[in-house]
Design an enzyme around this catalytic site. Structure first.
Site, PDB file in Angstrom:
ATOM      1  N   ARG A 133       0.783  -1.275   0.258  1.00 53.02           N
ATOM      2  CA  ARG A 133      -0.384  -0.562  -0.089  1.00 53.02           C
ATOM      3  C   ARG A 133       0.856   1.282  -0.079  1.00 53.02           C
ATOM      4  O   ARG A 133       0.746   1.502  -0.787  1.00 53.02           O
ATOM      5  CB  ARG A 133      -0.367   0.211   1.496  1.00 53.02           C
ATOM      6  CG  ARG A 133      -1.925  -1.454   1.495  1.00 53.02           C
ATOM      7  CD  ARG A 133      -2.848  -0.597   0.192  1.00 53.02           C
ATOM      8  NE  ARG A 133      -3.429   0.029   0.244  1.00 53.02           N
ATOM      9  CZ  ARG A 133      -4.456   0.356  -1.161  1.00 53.02           C
ATOM     10  NH1 ARG A 133      -4.114  -0.346  -2.031  1.00 53.02           N
ATOM     11  NH2 ARG A 133      -5.083   1.782  -1.136  1.00 53.02           N
ATOM     12  N   THR A 254       9.237   2.109   6.975  1.00 46.24           N
ATOM     13  CA  THR A 254       7.627   2.512   7.175  1.00 46.24           C
ATOM     14  C   THR A 254       7.279   1.931   7.699  1.00 46.24           C
ATOM     15  O   THR A 254       6.228   1.766   7.790  1.00 46.24           O
ATOM     16  CB  THR A 254       7.429   2.719   5.523  1.00 46.24           C
ATOM     17  OG1 THR A 254       7.439   1.336   5.110  1.00 46.24           O
ATOM     18  CG2 THR A 254       7.876   3.777   4.667  1.00 46.24           C
ATOM     19  N   CYS A 285       2.608   5.743  10.846  1.00 44.55           N
ATOM     20  CA  CYS A 285       1.246   7.057  10.752  1.00 44.55           C
ATOM     21  C   CYS A 285       0.487   7.996  12.197  1.00 44.55           C
ATOM     22  O   CYS A 285       0.512   8.368  11.507  1.00 44.55           O
ATOM     23  CB  CYS A 285       0.026   6.108   9.947  1.00 44.55           C
ATOM     24  SG  CYS A 285      -0.600   4.860  10.272  1.00 44.55           S
ATOM     25  N   THR A 286       0.028   6.998  13.023  1.00 46.10           N
ATOM     26  CA  THR A 286      -0.163   7.284  13.757  1.00 46.10           C
ATOM     27  C   THR A 286       0.269   8.494  14.247  1.00 46.10           C
ATOM     28  O   THR A 286       0.358   9.222  15.068  1.00 46.10           O
ATOM     29  CB  THR A 286      -0.983   6.185  14.854  1.00 46.10           C
ATOM     30  OG1 THR A 286      -1.943   5.173  14.139  1.00 46.10           O
ATOM     31  CG2 THR A 286      -1.451   6.833  16.445  1.00 46.10           C
ATOM     32  N   THR A 343      -1.203  -0.800  20.698  1.00 45.65           N
ATOM     33  CA  THR A 343      -0.562   0.556  19.661  1.00 45.65           C
ATOM     34  C   THR A 343       0.818   0.357  20.402  1.00 45.65           C
ATOM     35  O   THR A 343       1.359   1.304  22.592  1.00 45.65           O
ATOM     36  CB  THR A 343      -1.407   1.632  19.538  1.00 45.65           C
ATOM     37  OG1 THR A 343      -0.878   2.112  19.288  1.00 45.65           O
ATOM     38  CG2 THR A 343      -1.473   2.440  20.606  1.00 45.65           C
ATOM     39  N   GLY A 344       1.969   0.871  19.969  1.00 38.22           N
ATOM     40  CA  GLY A 344       3.203   1.304  20.279  1.00 38.22           C
ATOM     41  C   GLY A 344       3.241   3.310  20.164  1.00 38.22           C
ATOM     42  O   GLY A 344       4.534   3.831  20.322  1.00 38.22           O
ATOM     43  N   ARG A 366      -9.383  -1.488  15.519  1.00 42.14           N
ATOM     44  CA  ARG A 366      -9.539  -0.919  14.311  1.00 42.14           C
ATOM     45  C   ARG A 366     -11.137  -0.661  14.504  1.00 42.14           C
ATOM     46  O   ARG A 366     -11.334  -1.953  14.825  1.00 42.14           O
ATOM     47  CB  ARG A 366      -9.025  -2.593  13.923  1.00 42.14           C
ATOM     48  CG  ARG A 366      -7.383  -2.156  14.014  1.00 42.14           C
ATOM     49  CD  ARG A 366      -6.152  -2.059  13.819  1.00 42.14           C
ATOM     50  NE  ARG A 366      -5.154  -1.988  13.604  1.00 42.14           N
ATOM     51  CZ  ARG A 366      -4.162  -2.302  13.096  1.00 42.14           C
ATOM     52  NH1 ARG A 366      -4.737  -3.459  12.353  1.00 42.14           N
ATOM     53  NH2 ARG A 366      -2.366  -2.564  13.289  1.00 42.14           N
ATOM     54  N   ASN A 451      -4.321   7.483   6.614  1.00 41.58           N
ATOM     55  CA  ASN A 451      -2.570   6.370   6.916  1.00 41.58           C
ATOM     56  C   ASN A 451      -2.513   5.825   6.239  1.00 41.58           C
ATOM     57  O   ASN A 451      -1.143   5.031   5.997  1.00 41.58           O
ATOM     58  CB  ASN A 451      -3.949   5.338   8.705  1.00 41.58           C
ATOM     59  CG  ASN A 451      -5.032   4.485   7.931  1.00 41.58           C
ATOM     60  OD1 ASN A 451      -6.075   5.037   7.778  1.00 41.58           O
ATOM     61  ND2 ASN A 451      -4.678   3.525   7.160  1.00 41.58           N
TER      62      ASN A 451
END
Length: 491
Positions: A133, A254, A285-286, A343-344, A366, A451
């Site tokens: 993606r 990434t 992305c977060t 989530t990290g 999610r 995202n």
């Protein structure tokens, strides 16, 4: 009422004529003299008028930033000059003049070449390791955006399966058609003899490799290249070091990695990246969406503690139907369920903004949408504030024409997740959703982010920075000052 409408229409027509003139001159300079004109990093070559009209629409609130009539005047002078640099950022050139300073031919020439000498004229070879993606979005941008092509050249893509005519056709189709981001605005052809795709005139070699150390890129005439690993598979220094073989000098991942520097472009890249740094992570992305916002709040008010709740689109690591998965909840059908997961982002933000190390927590859910995510930031501030003051603070970062923008601010009352798809900003604050406690200390912000596309643009901003010949550029450089506008977050 009629006069107001007439004035509005006349203003629109006048602005449209200015934009048309700018676009025509930019394309003429490109066609006849191979001079690429930019506006604060945005290419003016082959651009649709809506890009310039967007800047014009902001001219009332921010005339010194967005007013374009002086750009048209500058371009008419440039057309008459016998020699020009290969790349000219007209936004930077305009802003180098004081508001009341006359723009003469002589002063224009001196400022033009001063900015040019501070630019790196060399391009950097880029290799994409993986073509998922994020990889395909990056490939699209590298092969269509003239401003990026002036700095970064996509040379190759490494994939695991054998490269042949069948696989090239499948890759070309995935690049050309995207269920979320739409059709590719360009031309793709297949060159079977060299296992390449010709993407908008850019030849891109496809290479087969099961492991990073299996490719000698020098054999493909690729040297001193930046490799962007977008597979998400290799998450530690030992594995990523295997990329540093023939032809590769820097690796950008990434995904967050624990034992190499995690960089959010515009926040910590100045302090985190050293000239000899070979392995870097672009974080998640977060993390990219929330770190700039938190940095602004920390600098302005001080943060006592914060909690981040991420409402994230489902991803490829979840199952489409219920099945076995190493993380039980992610085994449930992604398009049918909201899934609580870890989530990290909180830990990653604490590394990027060390002051938050012991006072930030994070969780994630999610949800059944393919793209477009939301971070809810609940922040206890050290200083009292108000919603108008907070919005005014973020406007100083949002209402700028910078290409790789970290923070945007939208006042749309009925904004929903699909509205931010394709938004290049890393994080978009939903102004109408902002709330604050009665004592003015507990602030809740809703930060949207694409995202996929927004994150890819942030990766490209970092890649463009890494491509520069010297990693530490003088603060006096006007090019650097505009390109990394959010450096002011740190002061």
């Amino acid at each position: 009422m009629k006069n107001m409408l007439t004035d509005c229409l006349n203003q629109f027509e006048k602005q449209r004529e200015e934009c048309l003139s700018i676009r025509l001159i930019a394309n003429s300079l490109w066609k006849d003299r191979k001079v690429l004109c930019l506006y604060h990093g945005h290419s003016l070559v082959d651009e649709k008028l809506n890009l310039l009209m967007h800047f014009q629409s902001q001219s009332i609130a921010y005339p010194s930033v967005y007013k374009l009539h002086s750009i048209e005047s500058i371009m008419k002078v440039l057309m008459c000059l016998p020699e020009l640099p290969a790349v000219i950022d007209l936004g930077l050139l305009k802003d180098s003049f004081l508001l009341d300073q006359p723009i003469t031919k002589e002063s224009l020439i001196s400022k033009l070449w001063l900015i040019h000498l501070q630019h790196n004229p060399n391009t950097k070879d880029v290799v994409l390791y993986g073509f998922g993606r994020i990889g395909r979005i990056i490939a699209r941008e590298l092969c269509t955006d003239a401003a990026l092509k002036a700095q970064l050249v996509l040379r190759a893509v490494v994939v695991r399966e054998p490269v042949n005519l069948v696989s090239l056709k499948r890759r070309a189709s995935l690049l050309a058609k995207d269920s979320i981001h739409g059709a590719f605005n360009g031309r793709i052809s297949i060159e079977e003899s060299s296992n390449s795709l010709i993407i908008n005139g850019v030849p891109v070699q496809f290479i087969t490799a099961e492991q990073p150390d299996e490719v000698n890129y020098i054999e493909f005439n690729i040297n001193n290249a930046l490799l962007i690993d977008n597979t998400g598979v290799y998450r530690d220094r030992k594995a990523l070091t295997n990329h540093l073989i023939g032809g590769i000098t820097k690796v950008l991942v990434t995904a967050p990695v624990k034992d190499i520097p995690n960089v959010v472009f515009g926040v910590n890249h100045k302090t985190c990246i050293k000239p000899d740094q070979q392995l870097l992570s672009a974080a998640s992305c977060t993390t990219n969406a929330i770190a700039p916002v938190l940095q602004v709040l920390e600098n302005q008010y001080g943060i006592i503690k914060a909690h981040i709740e991420t409402i994230h689109a489902y991803t490829n690591d979840q199952n489409l139907v219920d099945n076995m998965h190493e993380k039980d909840r992610r085994g449930r059908a992604a398009a049918l369920n909201m899934v609580i997961t870890e989530t990290g982002a909180g830990e990653a933000v604490a590394k990027i903004i060390p002051k938050l190390k012991y006072n930030i927590t994070a969780n994630a859910i999610r949800v059944p949408i393919p793209n477009g995510s939301l971070a809810i930031l609940v922040v206890e501030l050290n200083k009292k504030t108000s919603i108008p003051d907070v919005h005014q603070l973020f406007m100083t970062f949002a209402f700028k024409p910078t290409k790789h923008k970290q923070i945007d601010l939208i006042f749309d009352e009925d904004l929903v997740s699909s509205d931010i798809l394709g938004n290049p900003s890393t994080g978009i604050i939903d102004a109408h959703a902002t709330s604050i406690s009665a004592d003015g200390h507990t602030l809740t912000l809703y930060v949207w982010y694409d995202n996929e596309f927004g994150y890819a643009m942030q990766v490209l901003g970092l890649a463009n920075y890494l491509a520069k010949e010297h990693m530490e550029i003088s603060h006096a450089s006007q090019v650097e000052a505009e390109e990394v506008e959010l450096v002011v977050l740190n002061g």
